[in-house]
Design an enzyme around this catalytic site. Structure first.
Site, PDB file in Angstrom:
ATOM      1  N   CYS A 160      23.386  96.230  14.347  1.00  0.00           N
ATOM      2  CA  CYS A 160      24.660  96.901  14.063  1.00  0.00           C
ATOM      3  C   CYS A 160      24.788  97.126  12.565  1.00  0.00           C
ATOM      4  O   CYS A 160      24.908  98.244  12.093  1.00  0.00           O
ATOM      5  CB  CYS A 160      25.805  96.069  14.607  1.00  0.00           C
ATOM      6  SG  CYS A 160      25.793  96.140  16.396  1.00  0.00           S
ATOM      7  N   ARG A 180      26.488 100.700  11.966  1.00  0.00           N
ATOM      8  CA  ARG A 180      26.645 101.833  12.890  1.00  0.00           C
ATOM      9  C   ARG A 180      27.736 101.609  13.918  1.00  0.00           C
ATOM     10  O   ARG A 180      28.300 102.552  14.459  1.00  0.00           O
ATOM     11  CB  ARG A 180      25.321 102.120  13.622  1.00  0.00           C
ATOM     12  CG  ARG A 180      24.901 101.015  14.527  1.00  0.00           C
ATOM     13  CD  ARG A 180      23.774 101.350  15.473  1.00  0.00           C
ATOM     14  NE  ARG A 180      23.422 100.163  16.236  1.00  0.00           N
ATOM     15  CZ  ARG A 180      24.052  99.763  17.342  1.00  0.00           C
ATOM     16  NH1 ARG A 180      25.032 100.466  17.845  1.00  0.00           N
ATOM     17  NH2 ARG A 180      23.699  98.651  17.946  1.00  0.00           N
ATOM     18  N   ASN A 191      30.978  90.096   9.712  1.00  0.00           N
ATOM     19  CA  ASN A 191      30.205  91.008   8.874  1.00  0.00           C
ATOM     20  C   ASN A 191      30.731  91.053   7.433  1.00  0.00           C
ATOM     21  O   ASN A 191      29.950  91.157   6.487  1.00  0.00           O
ATOM     22  CB  ASN A 191      30.183  92.416   9.496  1.00  0.00           C
ATOM     23  CG  ASN A 191      29.448  92.458  10.833  1.00  0.00           C
ATOM     24  OD1 ASN A 191      29.909  93.068  11.787  1.00  0.00           O
ATOM     25  ND2 ASN A 191      28.292  91.797  10.920  1.00  0.00           N
ATOM     26  N   HIS A 221      35.639  99.845  16.347  1.00  0.00           N
ATOM     27  CA  HIS A 221      36.376  99.835  17.616  1.00  0.00           C
ATOM     28  C   HIS A 221      37.020  98.492  17.952  1.00  0.00           C
ATOM     29  O   HIS A 221      36.629  97.451  17.440  1.00  0.00           O
ATOM     30  CB  HIS A 221      35.447 100.267  18.769  1.00  0.00           C
ATOM     31  CG  HIS A 221      34.138  99.530  18.780  1.00  0.00           C
ATOM     32  ND1 HIS A 221      32.997 100.032  18.216  1.00  0.00           N
ATOM     33  CD2 HIS A 221      33.782  98.318  19.283  1.00  0.00           C
ATOM     34  CE1 HIS A 221      32.009  99.178  18.378  1.00  0.00           C
ATOM     35  NE2 HIS A 221      32.458  98.116  19.018  1.00  0.00           N
ATOM     36  N   ILE A 222      38.013  98.588  18.842  1.00  0.00           N
ATOM     37  CA  ILE A 222      38.642  97.408  19.443  1.00  0.00           C
ATOM     38  C   ILE A 222      38.449  97.554  20.955  1.00  0.00           C
ATOM     39  O   ILE A 222      38.796  98.598  21.519  1.00  0.00           O
ATOM     40  CB  ILE A 222      40.151  97.349  19.096  1.00  0.00           C
ATOM     41  CG1 ILE A 222      40.356  97.248  17.574  1.00  0.00           C
ATOM     42  CG2 ILE A 222      40.838  96.194  19.813  1.00  0.00           C
ATOM     43  CD1 ILE A 222      41.835  97.292  17.126  1.00  0.00           C
ATOM     44  N   SER A 282      32.276  90.882  24.455  1.00  0.00           N
ATOM     45  CA  SER A 282      31.614  91.746  25.445  1.00  0.00           C
ATOM     46  C   SER A 282      30.109  91.725  25.262  1.00  0.00           C
ATOM     47  O   SER A 282      29.634  91.973  24.162  1.00  0.00           O
ATOM     48  CB  SER A 282      32.087  93.190  25.271  1.00  0.00           C
ATOM     49  OG  SER A 282      33.465  93.245  25.492  1.00  0.00           O
TER      50      SER A 282
END
Ligand SMILES: Nc1nc(=O)c2c([nH]1)NC[C@@H]1CN(c3ccc(C(=O)N[C@@H](CCC(=O)O)C(=O)O)cc3)CN21
Ligand SMILES: O=c1ccn([C@H]2C[C@H](O)[C@@H](COP(=O)(O)O)O2)c(=O)[nH]1
Length: 283
Positions: A160, A180, A191, A221-222, A282
């Protein structure tokens, strides 16, 4: 800390719902975010509107620096962050390339420390950068990239935060990091800490002054099952002042990072935070 909360609010105000096939969940998504951290003045970007586990984040990055490819090695350093991706991801579990329990394959640090060349030998991207910077050289390509599309099927997850570029202006070192895809409630919390600590560490072992770290994110995103906690709990809280990150000054080389450094060599001073929030993860 304000820039983090502003990004969360922006996703809620302006985001578009996007169906994500890999996880089977919808994500509220914005494109393009630029974050900036003042490493020189030690403004450590640790989230204060919930309890943040910075040692896990640094342990994960130290694992990349060491070129680890196994979730058990990450656990030994102090983080469980790779357990799910190594052992619960359906596509990877069915892959002929998976070498067994905890294997992550050729992801992140493997690419960073032993990029496979066509002749079968390997290339150590990080060592070249450290050697150059130590000698005051910035060839305008001090780039560490974990992104190797030709080997995606050999690993459990595409990186990522995939590329880190160091820049030397006089004796001050800056870092630009590219991401990304960003799980803002969970991943970004880590991060931010990693980008900051990476610049602080490389500046320390190359004898340079740390400057600014620039963090560039494409898809932020969430996940649908995180939204309520973000909107109704985390964003209702007032942030505290940024803490400081203290790194053991005895760390002076890449070899030190590869051999004896542990999480005890990192300490946070002046961290005040709100209660923990457990966001769903997730796979
Ligand atoms: N969906 C997803 N989001 C991510 O952020 C992410 C992935 N997958 N897969 C690869 C790595 C693993 N990362 C992770 C994994 C777990 C946590 C996590 O559970 N954090 C908790 C507790 C951490 C702890 O106790 O050490 C947190 O509250 O921050 C964070 C980042 C970041 N990455
Ligand atoms: O350092 C990391 C690693 C992962 N993430 C998040 C971003 C996405 O939510 C998932 C990866 O899924 P892809 O389908 O491969 O984009 O993990 C993160 O935020 N930070």
């Amino acid at each position: 800390m304000k820039q983090y909360l502003q990004l969360c609010q922006r996703i809620i105000d302006e985001g578009t719902w996007i169906e994500n096939e890999r996880t089977g969940k919808r994500c509220l998504t914005v494109i393009n975010a630029d974050l900036e951290y003042d490493v020189g003045n030690n403004q450590f970007p640790m989230i204060t509107t919930r309890k943040s586990f910075y040692k896990s984040a640094i342990a994960e990055f130290l694992g990349y620096i060491r070129g680890y490819d196994n979730a058990a090695d990450f656990r030994a350093l102090g983080t469980k962050t790779w357990d799910a991706n190594a052992n619960l991801n359906e596509v990877w579990l069915n892959s002929a390339h998976r070498k067994g329990e905890d294997d992550m394959g050729r992801v992140y640090g493997v690419q960073g420390r032993s990029w496979m060349k066509p002749d079968g030998s390997t290339l150590d991207q990080l060592k070249k950068i450290v050697d150059n910077l130590k000698n005051g050289i910035d060839d305008r390509a001090e780039i560490l990239t974990f992104y190797n599309p030709g080997e995606f099927e050999l690993g459990c997850l595409r990186p990522c935060m995939h590329t880190h570029t160091f820049s030397l202006l006089g004796d001050t070192l800056h870092l630009t990091s590219y991401q990304r895809s960003c799980d803002v409630p969970l991943g970004l919390n880590f991060n931010q800490v990693q980008v900051f600590a990476f610049l602080a560490l490389i500046a320390q072992i190359t004898g340079k002054k740390a400057g600014k770290a620039y963090h560039k994110i494409v898809n932020a995103h969430i996940y649908e099952d995180q939204l309520e906690l973000m909107q109704d709990v985390q964003l209702k809280r007032e942030p505290f002042e940024s803490p400081q990150l203290k790194i053991n000054p005895k760390i002076t080389s890449l070899e030190d990072l590869e051999t004896w450094v542990t999480m005890d060599d990192f300490e946070v001073v002046g961290y005040q935070c709100h209660d923990p929030i457990k966001y769903p993860f997730s796979v």
